[in-house]
Design an enzyme around this catalytic site. Structure first.
Site, PDB file in Angstrom:
ATOM      1  N   LYS A  86     -54.332 -19.636   5.278  1.00 41.42           N
ATOM      2  CA  LYS A  86     -53.322 -19.342   4.248  1.00 41.42           C
ATOM      3  C   LYS A  86     -51.913 -19.403   4.815  1.00 41.42           C
ATOM      4  O   LYS A  86     -50.974 -19.842   4.145  1.00 41.42           O
ATOM      5  CB  LYS A  86     -53.579 -17.960   3.640  1.00 41.42           C
ATOM      6  CG  LYS A  86     -54.867 -17.867   2.833  1.00 41.42           C
ATOM      7  CD  LYS A  86     -55.221 -16.415   2.504  1.00 41.42           C
ATOM      8  CE  LYS A  86     -56.477 -16.337   1.646  1.00 41.42           C
ATOM      9  NZ  LYS A  86     -57.105 -15.020   1.636  1.00 41.42           N
ATOM     10  N   TYR A 209     -59.158 -25.121  -1.447  1.00 44.24           N
ATOM     11  CA  TYR A 209     -58.973 -23.854  -0.732  1.00 44.24           C
ATOM     12  C   TYR A 209     -60.215 -23.540   0.130  1.00 44.24           C
ATOM     13  O   TYR A 209     -60.099 -23.134   1.288  1.00 44.24           O
ATOM     14  CB  TYR A 209     -58.702 -22.732  -1.752  1.00 44.24           C
ATOM     15  CG  TYR A 209     -58.889 -21.353  -1.204  1.00 44.24           C
ATOM     16  CD1 TYR A 209     -57.895 -20.756  -0.427  1.00 44.24           C
ATOM     17  CD2 TYR A 209     -60.071 -20.637  -1.425  1.00 44.24           C
ATOM     18  CE1 TYR A 209     -58.075 -19.487   0.106  1.00 44.24           C
ATOM     19  CE2 TYR A 209     -60.253 -19.369  -0.905  1.00 44.24           C
ATOM     20  CZ  TYR A 209     -59.259 -18.804  -0.138  1.00 44.24           C
ATOM     21  OH  TYR A 209     -59.443 -17.554   0.397  1.00 44.24           O
ATOM     22  N   TYR A 261     -53.559  -8.094   5.271  1.00 41.64           N
ATOM     23  CA  TYR A 261     -54.041  -7.488   4.026  1.00 41.64           C
ATOM     24  C   TYR A 261     -53.331  -6.163   3.743  1.00 41.64           C
ATOM     25  O   TYR A 261     -52.157  -6.015   4.044  1.00 41.64           O
ATOM     26  CB  TYR A 261     -55.577  -7.302   4.051  1.00 41.64           C
ATOM     27  CG  TYR A 261     -56.332  -8.501   4.553  1.00 41.64           C
ATOM     28  CD1 TYR A 261     -56.223  -9.727   3.910  1.00 41.64           C
ATOM     29  CD2 TYR A 261     -57.137  -8.417   5.669  1.00 41.64           C
ATOM     30  CE1 TYR A 261     -56.934 -10.827   4.367  1.00 41.64           C
ATOM     31  CE2 TYR A 261     -57.843  -9.520   6.122  1.00 41.64           C
ATOM     32  CZ  TYR A 261     -57.733 -10.715   5.474  1.00 41.64           C
ATOM     33  OH  TYR A 261     -58.418 -11.798   5.917  1.00 41.64           O
TER      34      TYR A 261
HETATM   35  N1  GLN Z   1     -62.712 -17.951   2.309  1.00 40.82           N
HETATM   36  C1  GLN Z   1     -62.640 -16.509   2.276  1.00 40.82           C
HETATM   37  C2  GLN Z   1     -62.619 -16.022   0.847  1.00 40.82           C
HETATM   38  O1  GLN Z   1     -62.074 -16.707  -0.002  1.00 40.82           O
HETATM   39  C3  GLN Z   1     -61.421 -16.082   3.015  1.00 40.82           C
HETATM   40  C4  GLN Z   1     -61.228 -14.584   3.013  1.00 40.82           C
HETATM   41  C5  GLN Z   1     -60.646 -14.045   4.271  1.00 40.82           C
HETATM   42  O2  GLN Z   1     -60.691 -14.609   5.352  1.00 40.82           O
HETATM   43  N2  GLN Z   1     -60.133 -12.841   4.144  1.00 40.82           N
HETATM   44  O3  GLN Z   1     -63.131 -14.976   0.549  1.00 40.82           O
END
Ligand code: GLN
Length: 337
Positions: A86, A209, A261
């Site tokens: 991301k 994605y 997060y």
């Molecule tokens: N591909 C994972 C998802 O969409 C990525 C989430 C993550 O690494 N926090 O849930």
């Protein structure tokens, strides 16, 4: 009038230097040794294949802005990029459509809620709030101008490979495992569309994605990718400019507030660096002007951040003097828990 000479400005923008190479080598090995037997946390398995990771794997790499690598442990172990993608896709989108457009369409504030939250969207009139949660990342990927989803994927793959300094490849098993179980991300994309915040096809957007999340990388790759942001957008290993310096700066600002997060505040308080983590156990932590740490260890805390990775980064931030907010390099405080 007060005159500012450009030379002075450049000097004052500098954030200091790393210790000599041999000392960095030692400190990386020391951080690895300290946490190599820490077995707190659990391996994620909501994407079934992630549950097959070896819990004891632990790699720690630092690549500096001269392109030198300092490493310990399983730095060549492959894992999927997941949410770490991301950060770099956000940079690629900013490079192509500009800082203001991403700000307006996606936002740069923390949701305070888990990365896959649907409530966060509902509470904010369908605004994803930031590009580091799933909703914002799906919207960001979809904003990259391209004639088709396939062409968009090519741009993402080329861009992420340029950050890593090598051609990255999809882990087909992860892609398959995530594609058949990503109902929640498809729901998030449909919700974005219903709020008029997704111009592209929702299923195709989730697919691109999911591919970016399924790229196979190593802790070494994460360090090179982060070092490219630390080096103002130039990959210090290949010498290629990947994004503009202001895009690298904007990306780091977003990472500082949202990269870890809902515990981004605690991370910044303890470690003082922009960073991004992923649910397979990767963390990249960036020290602007110095380099970046790539960590891999798959046991996660409740927010989805690698436990060993966080602890090693906290230790390195102190031993290497990386905290952006510190006015003295060394911090002798006790380790965080
Ligand atoms: N591909 C994972 C998802 O969409 C990525 C989430 C993550 O690494 N926090 O849930």
């Amino acid at each position: 009038m007060f005159e500012v000479r450009l030379d002075d400005v450049h000097q004052r923008a500098a954030t200091g230097v790393l210790p000599p190479d041999l000392l960095v080598d030692d400190l990386i090995r020391d951080a690895h040794r300290r946490y190599a037997t820490d077995d707190e946390g659990v391996v994620a398995d909501y994407i079934p294949i992630l549950g097959r990771a070896e819990p004891s794997d632990f790699g720690l790499a630092l690549v500096d802005v001269a392109g030198h690598a300092h490493e310990a442990g399983d730095v060549q172990r492959r894992f999927s990029l997941q949410s770490v993608s991301k950060a770099f896709v956000f940079a690629l989108a900013c490079e192509r459509i500009g800082h203001a457009a991403v700000h307006a369409n996606v936002g740069v504030n923390n949701t305070g809620l888990p990365f896959n939250s649907v409530i966060a969207l509902e509470l904010n009139d369908g605004s994803p709030m930031n590009p580091m949660v799933n909703a914002g990342a799906i919207a960001t990927t979809a904003m990259i101008p391209a004639g088709s989803a396939e062409a968009r994927w090519d741009i993402v793959l080329d861009g992420l490979s340029a950050f890593a300094g090598r051609e990255l490849a999809l882990d087909e098993e992860v892609y398959e495992s995530e594609s058949v179980t990503n109902h929640r991300n498809r729901a998030i994309a449909a919700l974005l569309q219903s709020y008029g915040r997704l111009d592209e096809d929702p299923l195709e957007s989730v697919d691109v994605y999911t591919r970016q999340c399924s790229l196979a990388v190593t802790a070494h790759d994460l360090a090179v990718m982060g070092a490219t942001l630390a080096d103002g957008g130039v990959n210090p290993v290949t010498g290629h400019r990947v994004v503009a310096a202001d895009v690298a700066r904007d990306t780091l600002a977003v990472l500082a507030t949202t990269g870890m997060y809902e515990t981004s505040g605690e991370w910044l308080y303890e470690i003082g660096l922009p960073a991004k983590s992923g649910v397979s156990g990767g963390i990249v932590a960036i020290a602007p002007g110095k380099g970046a740490v790539g960590a891999y260890s798959p046991r996660l805390d409740a927010a989805g951040n690698s436990v060993r990775g966080q602890r090693a980064c906290a230790h390195l931030s102190r031993s290497l003097g990386l905290n952006l907010f510190a006015s003295v390099a060394r911090d002798e405080r006790e380790e965080i828990g």
